[in-house]
Design a protein around this motif. Structure first.
Motif, PDB file in Angstrom:
ATOM      1  N   ASP A  81       7.520   0.042   1.522  1.00 15.57           N
ATOM      2  CA  ASP A  81       6.510   1.049   1.248  1.00 15.57           C
ATOM      3  C   ASP A  81       6.523   1.471  -0.224  1.00 15.57           C
ATOM      4  O   ASP A  81       5.469   1.666  -0.824  1.00 15.57           O
ATOM      5  CB  ASP A  81       6.732   2.264   2.146  1.00 15.57           C
ATOM      6  CG  ASP A  81       5.561   3.216   2.119  1.00 15.57           C
ATOM      7  OD1 ASP A  81       4.428   2.772   2.416  1.00 15.57           O
ATOM      8  OD2 ASP A  81       5.772   4.392   1.789  1.00 15.57           O
ATOM      9  N   LEU A  82       7.698   1.599  -0.805  1.00  8.87           N
ATOM     10  CA  LEU A  82       7.807   2.006  -2.199  1.00  8.87           C
ATOM     11  C   LEU A  82       7.301   0.942  -3.161  1.00  8.87           C
ATOM     12  O   LEU A  82       6.928   1.246  -4.291  1.00  8.87           O
ATOM     13  CB  LEU A  82       9.256   2.366  -2.546  1.00  8.87           C
ATOM     14  CG  LEU A  82       9.783   3.636  -1.875  1.00  8.87           C
ATOM     15  CD1 LEU A  82      11.275   3.789  -2.126  1.00  8.87           C
ATOM     16  CD2 LEU A  82       9.014   4.862  -2.325  1.00  8.87           C
ATOM     17  N   ARG A  83       7.265  -0.314  -2.734  1.00  9.39           N
ATOM     18  CA  ARG A  83       6.768  -1.405  -3.581  1.00  9.39           C
ATOM     19  C   ARG A  83       5.241  -1.501  -3.561  1.00  9.39           C
ATOM     20  O   ARG A  83       4.667  -2.194  -4.392  1.00  9.39           O
ATOM     21  CB  ARG A  83       7.352  -2.733  -3.114  1.00  9.39           C
ATOM     22  CG  ARG A  83       8.799  -2.883  -3.463  1.00  9.39           C
ATOM     23  CD  ARG A  83       9.296  -4.289  -3.129  1.00  9.39           C
ATOM     24  NE  ARG A  83      10.723  -4.366  -3.342  1.00  9.39           N
ATOM     25  CZ  ARG A  83      11.635  -4.397  -2.385  1.00  9.39           C
ATOM     26  NH1 ARG A  83      11.253  -4.385  -1.105  1.00  9.39           N
ATOM     27  NH2 ARG A  83      12.908  -4.458  -2.655  1.00  9.39           N
ATOM     28  N   ARG A  84       4.596  -0.839  -2.622  1.00  8.46           N
ATOM     29  CA  ARG A  84       3.130  -0.894  -2.544  1.00  8.46           C
ATOM     30  C   ARG A  84       2.513  -0.175  -3.738  1.00  8.46           C
ATOM     31  O   ARG A  84       3.019   0.861  -4.156  1.00  8.46           O
ATOM     32  CB  ARG A  84       2.653  -0.218  -1.260  1.00  8.46           C
ATOM     33  CG  ARG A  84       2.926  -1.015  -0.044  1.00  8.46           C
ATOM     34  CD  ARG A  84       2.191  -0.444   1.161  1.00  8.46           C
ATOM     35  NE  ARG A  84       2.653  -1.160   2.342  1.00  8.46           N
ATOM     36  CZ  ARG A  84       3.068  -0.574   3.452  1.00  8.46           C
ATOM     37  NH1 ARG A  84       3.050   0.740   3.552  1.00  8.46           N
ATOM     38  NH2 ARG A  84       3.484  -1.286   4.461  1.00  8.46           N
ATOM     39  N   PRO A  85       1.416  -0.704  -4.229  1.00  6.35           N
ATOM     40  CA  PRO A  85       0.725  -0.016  -5.335  1.00  6.35           C
ATOM     41  C   PRO A  85       0.289   1.377  -4.905  1.00  6.35           C
ATOM     42  O   PRO A  85      -0.145   1.573  -3.769  1.00  6.35           O
ATOM     43  CB  PRO A  85      -0.490  -0.905  -5.619  1.00  6.35           C
ATOM     44  CG  PRO A  85      -0.168  -2.233  -4.993  1.00  6.35           C
ATOM     45  CD  PRO A  85       0.770  -1.947  -3.846  1.00  6.35           C
ATOM     46  N   GLN A  86       0.429   2.315  -5.803  1.00  5.44           N
ATOM     47  CA  GLN A  86       0.035   3.699  -5.531  1.00  5.44           C
ATOM     48  C   GLN A  86      -1.475   3.841  -5.630  1.00  5.44           C
ATOM     49  O   GLN A  86      -2.091   3.244  -6.522  1.00  5.44           O
ATOM     50  CB  GLN A  86       0.715   4.649  -6.513  1.00  5.44           C
ATOM     51  CG  GLN A  86       2.230   4.641  -6.432  1.00  5.44           C
ATOM     52  CD  GLN A  86       2.730   5.171  -5.096  1.00  5.44           C
ATOM     53  OE1 GLN A  86       2.237   6.163  -4.602  1.00  5.44           O
ATOM     54  NE2 GLN A  86       3.696   4.478  -4.520  1.00  5.44           N
ATOM     55  N   ALA A  87      -2.048   4.623  -4.748  1.00  2.85           N
ATOM     56  CA  ALA A  87      -3.491   4.887  -4.807  1.00  2.85           C
ATOM     57  C   ALA A  87      -3.801   5.763  -6.021  1.00  2.85           C
ATOM     58  O   ALA A  87      -3.020   6.650  -6.357  1.00  2.85           O
ATOM     59  CB  ALA A  87      -3.955   5.580  -3.531  1.00  2.85           C
TER      60      ALA A  87
END
Length: 88
Positions: A81-87
């Motif tokens: 989850d932390l590796r996902r691009p931030q909105a």
């Protein structure tokens, strides 16, 4: 039915979280644990997470491997989850 009763004892944003929890299977308490998560800043914007759990398994319950697997899955999901691009 599984039930987890947790109590947070100490939180310092960006540094540590300390909690304890009791696991129940139906009406029987099967374990009690104390958990510490420590966070330390590292180079290049990285953070080192140190997870320490002390568990007491009660009345013949000894499924340490299952607890380790569940914890590993949770930490792997957090990392993903932390590796996902931030909105934006």
């Amino acid at each position: 039915m599984h039930l987890c009763e947790a109590l947070y004892h100490d939180t310092v944003p960006g540094q540590r979280i300390v909690w304890s929890y009791a696991m129940h299977l139906d009406a029987q308490r099967i374990s009690v644990s104390l958990v510490t998560v420590q966070l330390e800043a590292e180079d290049h914007g990285r953070t080192r997470l140190t997870f320490t759990e002390q568990g007491a398994y009660l009345d013949g319950w000894t499924d340490v491997a299952g607890r380790e697997e569940g914890t590993r899955i949770g930490l792997d999901n957090l990392a993903q989850d932390l590796r996902r691009p931030q909105a934006a």
